[in-house]
Design a protein around this motif. Structure first.
Motif, short mmCIF file in Angstrom:
data_model
loop_
_atom_site.label_atom_id
_atom_site.label_comp_id
_atom_site.label_asym_id
_atom_site.label_seq_id
_atom_site.Cartn_x
_atom_site.Cartn_y
_atom_site.Cartn_z
N LEU A 106 -6.60 32.81 21.44
CA LEU A 106 -7.62 33.37 22.33
C LEU A 106 -7.43 32.89 23.77
O LEU A 106 -7.63 33.66 24.72
CB LEU A 106 -9.02 33.00 21.82
CG LEU A 106 -9.40 33.57 20.45
CD1 LEU A 106 -10.77 33.05 20.02
CD2 LEU A 106 -9.40 35.10 20.48
N CYS A 107 -7.02 31.65 23.92
CA CYS A 107 -6.75 31.12 25.26
C CYS A 107 -5.58 31.85 25.90
O CYS A 107 -5.60 32.15 27.11
CB CYS A 107 -6.45 29.62 25.18
SG CYS A 107 -7.87 28.58 24.81
N VAL B 269 -1.68 27.36 27.86
CA VAL B 269 -1.92 28.49 28.76
C VAL B 269 -0.94 28.50 29.95
O VAL B 269 -0.34 29.55 30.24
CB VAL B 269 -3.38 28.50 29.24
CG1 VAL B 269 -3.59 29.56 30.33
CG2 VAL B 269 -4.32 28.77 28.07
N ALA C 83 -6.63 35.14 27.20
CA ALA C 83 -7.41 35.01 28.43
C ALA C 83 -6.54 34.73 29.64
O ALA C 83 -7.02 34.77 30.78
CB ALA C 83 -8.44 33.90 28.27
N ARG D 182 0.13 40.39 24.90
CA ARG D 182 -0.72 40.28 23.70
C ARG D 182 0.14 40.12 22.45
O ARG D 182 -0.17 39.31 21.56
CB ARG D 182 -1.63 41.51 23.58
CG ARG D 182 -2.74 41.54 24.61
CD ARG D 182 -3.78 42.59 24.24
NE ARG D 182 -3.25 43.94 24.30
CZ ARG D 182 -3.30 44.70 25.39
NH1 ARG D 182 -3.85 44.24 26.51
NH2 ARG D 182 -2.80 45.93 25.37
#
Length: 210
Positions: free
Chosen positions: A161-162, A20, A165, A36
């Motif tokens: 998914l991380c 991340v 986020a 994205r």
């Protein structure tokens, strides 16, 4: 229990949470749709690289006569060089005379989804080694490979998914915060890379003594 062991091993070497900050550092200037798209591309490329090593890694390494420790050493050196670019930033042109050439060079650079997100952040040298060690490629045990592939894809999905986020985090800390995160992550990556090289060299030395 064996399934849990594989999940924990791949979780540690792929490190979805640790990706991340790297994602934030390299996508801070992007729009939300671009972030994205970058996250999806990075997840797909890293999954493809790891699947390749799952199926053919041991065969390729044996065919080339490369030891796993040599592969680990080379991966650590590459990771260390990338960490230095995160710490010190990339070299800038002294003047704007060659601005057009600089723009052309930027266009030719790989997408951040390829480097550093897919390789070496997600599909790290450690992850490639773990995939090879978790599956007996020489025997082509289909069931064993399928289990390892399923666990690996699950971890990569969590990493994706991380990264998704991370959007709110980027909006919160801004470009300055992302620059700070990039420097800190560079220091951590440099330490990880040095540890990879040192541990490989120590193991080589110990095996030589015996």
């Amino acid at each position: 229990m064996e399934l849990l062991d594989r999940f924990v091993t791949l979780w540690v070497v792929i490190d979805p949470i640790g990706t991340v900050p790297v994602f934030i550092a390299v996508t801070a200037a992007m729009t939300a749709p671009e972030r994205r798209k970058t996250a999806l591309l990075a997840a797909c490329i890293s999954a493809g690289v790891l699947l390749f090593f799952l199926l053919f890694g041991q065969i390729l390494i044996d065919a080339l006569g490369i030891s796993l420790l040599s592969f680990q050493t080379a991966g650590g050196i590459i990771l260390f060089i990338f960490a230095l670019t995160m710490i010190f930033g990339e070299a800038k042109h002294e003047t704007d005379i060659h601005a057009t050439d600089a723009d052309a060079d930027l266009d030719q650079r790989p997408s951040p989804a390829v480097f550093p997100l897919a390789v070496p952040s997600l599909a790290s040298p450690g992850a490639m080694l773990a995939i090879v060690l978790l599956t007996d490629n020489n025997e082509f045990a289909a069931a064993d490979q399928a289990i390892t592939a399923g666990v690996m894809l699950l971890v990569v999905l969590i990493a994706y998914l991380c990264m998704l986020a991370a959007g709110p985090i980027i909006r919160l800390i801004g470009n300055s915060g992302a620059a700070i995160v990039s420097r800190v992550m560079g220091m951590i990556l440099a330490s990880v890379a040095a540890d990879l090289v040192i541990s490989a060299l120590l193991e080589i030395g110990q095996s030589g003594l015996h």
